[in-house]
Design an enzyme around this catalytic site. Structure first.
Site, PDB file in Angstrom:
ATOM      1  N   LYS A 214       1.005  -1.373  -0.092  1.00 30.02           N
ATOM      2  CA  LYS A 214      -0.274   0.310   0.077  1.00 30.02           C
ATOM      3  C   LYS A 214       0.779   0.958  -0.342  1.00 30.02           C
ATOM      4  O   LYS A 214       0.266   2.323   0.042  1.00 30.02           O
ATOM      5  CB  LYS A 214      -0.668   0.264   1.261  1.00 30.02           C
ATOM      6  CG  LYS A 214      -1.749  -0.662   1.370  1.00 30.02           C
ATOM      7  CD  LYS A 214      -3.161  -0.128   2.594  1.00 30.02           C
ATOM      8  CE  LYS A 214      -2.556  -0.931   3.273  1.00 30.02           C
ATOM      9  NZ  LYS A 214      -3.166  -2.636   3.706  1.00 30.02           N
TER      10      LYS A 214
ATOM     11  N   ASP B 291      21.071  -9.894 -27.445  1.00 28.86           N
ATOM     12  CA  ASP B 291      20.607  -9.179 -27.495  1.00 28.86           C
ATOM     13  C   ASP B 291      19.237  -9.757 -26.157  1.00 28.86           C
ATOM     14  O   ASP B 291      17.950 -10.221 -26.464  1.00 28.86           O
ATOM     15  CB  ASP B 291      19.895  -8.213 -28.307  1.00 28.86           C
ATOM     16  CG  ASP B 291      20.440  -6.729 -27.858  1.00 28.86           C
ATOM     17  OD1 ASP B 291      20.477  -6.404 -26.840  1.00 28.86           O
ATOM     18  OD2 ASP B 291      20.008  -6.466 -28.635  1.00 28.86           O
TER      19      ASP B 291
HETATM   20  C1  1AE Z   1      21.219  -1.964 -19.706  1.00 31.70           C
HETATM   21  C2  1AE Z   1      21.329  -2.430 -21.087  1.00 31.70           C
HETATM   22  C3  1AE Z   1      22.567  -2.380 -21.728  1.00 31.70           C
HETATM   23  C4  1AE Z   1      22.528  -3.412 -22.555  1.00 31.70           C
HETATM   24  O1  1AE Z   1      21.599  -4.625 -22.439  1.00 31.70           O
HETATM   25  C5  1AE Z   1      22.503  -3.642 -24.031  1.00 31.70           C
HETATM   26  O2  1AE Z   1      22.355  -4.415 -24.995  1.00 31.70           O
HETATM   27  C6  1AE Z   1      23.846  -3.021 -24.032  1.00 31.70           C
HETATM   28  O3  1AE Z   1      24.150  -2.865 -25.178  1.00 31.70           O
HETATM   29  P1  1AE Z   1      25.098  -1.956 -25.972  1.00 31.70           P
HETATM   30  O4  1AE Z   1      27.080  -2.696 -25.358  1.00 31.70           O
HETATM   31  O5  1AE Z   1      25.293  -0.616 -25.358  1.00 31.70           O
HETATM   32  O6  1AE Z   1      25.664  -2.043 -27.443  1.00 31.70           O
END
Ligand code: 1AE
Length: 397
Positions: free
Chosen positions: A84, A161
């Site tokens: 809450k 990614d």
């Molecule tokens: C905070 C997230 C960073 C991440 O996951 C990511 O893919 C970064 O990519 P670059 O190193 O900035 O290209």
């Protein structure tokens, strides 16, 4: 026995009274008198205000919650200590302390820093991790070529990614088996090991089956967008012995939970302490230096929670986003040996390509460990020189 929560409340001259109302309202009481409440119930279940320390902009308030109020899981604990209260503007939850019995109900990392270093056979330097970039819309041959180039550059780990999900061109299980084949071959040829964290994604009810199958197929690690699913889901994956893989907890989305100035969780609590408690072997979060950044205080605070003595294995800090070789000495100074250097653009954006991109990082890491300046190291490393020409050197101000 119970949980002590530390909050920042907006300053108020009557803070003791306000804190008392919240301590009652979050536990056994309500906004009005409940006539049937018995003294005995109050004694066992009421939240107790332990301290109120006035500050300039915020007052620090600690409240103790009896463990009799909760079951031993984060959903119950979060709902009690912040449920809450989260609707009130400007109330921050900055720390939680658990009694030993409650703490023992949480698994901590299966591998952590020690286990991952053992898997890789690397003990004397920060690890280097790459992020696949530009895979979306490409097929497995592209994925394979990227991986081969990165391994040739000397990476220790690679992750998908976090925005790469199930898709026809690079299906989840095919990524696992393809990566395994290439990584195994690299090991046979060079003796160097590497881990690939495949993005475990999809509906919650499919995650365990998917991760178990990935394990059978030879996956070496999992990437998990923990805050899209919740910390308890990460805990359940960690506790599944049919999975048994290192888990890289990605902090995407934690900005809405922790990054809002003046409310929400603190980053050290959410991305540090709790991520480690539920079993993250590596915790990925924005560094203070790149294109997506959090404050240095928060980043160092997260790291402190990942390594503090608490009976759990240490979790690797993976400060990320916009990382390039010119940041390596500063990152090493900040995070010490609890560090994974993690780069996507900083490797794939290297002017000479991904293999020199990874080599530039390895040269920067070796130089930093040996206390050699980057310009000096670049005299014998063309990839590093080209990276420095491109991005320069970053130091904390
Ligand atoms: C905070 C997230 C960073 C991440 O996951 C990511 O893919 C970064 O990519 P670059 O190193 O900035 O290209």
């Amino acid at each position: 026995m119970g949980i002590t929560a530390t909050y920042l409340f907006p300053t108020h001259p009557d803070q003791e009274k306000i804190a008392e109302q919240h301590a009652l309202g979050l536990t056994i009481g309500s906004w009005t008198d409940i006539p049937h409440l018995e003294q005995e119930q109050l004694k066992h279940h009421k939240g107790e205000v332990l301290s109120v320390v006035p500050g300039e902009k915020k007052d620090t308030v600690t409240i103790f919650y009896p463990s009799a109020n909760v079951s031993a899981d984060l959903p119950a604990i979060f709902t009690t200590v912040y449920g809450k209260l989260s609707f009130f503007e400007g109330y921050e939850l900055i720390d939680l302390q658990f009694d030993d019995q409650l703490l023992a109900q949480f698994p901590g990392p299966r591998f952590g820093v020690t286990g991952i270093r053992e898997q890789l056979g690397v003990y004397d330097r920060p690890l280097l991790k790459a992020i696949f970039k530009g895979v979306m819309g490409r097929d497995l041959s592209f994925f394979s070529a990227q991986l081969t180039e990165l391994l040739a550059g000397g990476i220790d780990l690679i992750k998908d990614d976090e925005i790469l999900f199930e898709n026809e061109l690079t299906p989840f299980y095919k990524r696992v088996t393809t990566a395994k084949e290439i990584i195994d071959q690299h090991y046979e040829q060079t003796g160097a090991r590497a881990l690939y964290a495949v993005n475990l994604s999809g509906r919650s009810h499919d995650l365990h089956e998917k991760a178990e199958r990935a394990t059978e197929l030879g996956a070496s690690a999992l990437l998990f967008n923990v805050h899209a699913y919740g910390l308890d889901t990460l805990q359940s994956l960690r506790e599944n012995d049919n999975i048994g893989l290192p888990i890289l907890a990605h902090s995407a989305l934690s900005g809405v939970l922790a990054g809002q100035a003046g409310s929400g969780f603190s980053y050290p609590l959410l991305v540090g302490k709790l991520t480690r408690m539920v079993g993250g072997d590596l915790s990925l979060f924005p560094s203070p230096y790149g294109n997506v950044a959090i404050s240095r205080e928060d980043a160092l605070g997260i790291n402190a929670m990942l390594v503090e003595e608490n009976g759990f294995e240490r979790t690797f800090a993976v400060p990320s986003a916009g990382i390039h070789p010119g940041m390596v000495p500063q990152l090493l100074a900040d995070f010490g040996d609890n560090l994974v250097i993690n780069a996507g653009g900083g490797i794939f954006g290297h002017p000479d390509g991904p293999t020199p991109g990874a080599q530039a990082f390895r040269a920067a890491i070796d130089a930093s460990v040996n206390k050699i300046s980057l310009p000096e190291a670049a005299k014998i490393s063309i990839p590093l020189q080209h990276a420095l020409d491109q991005w320069g050197i970053v130091q904390a101000t």
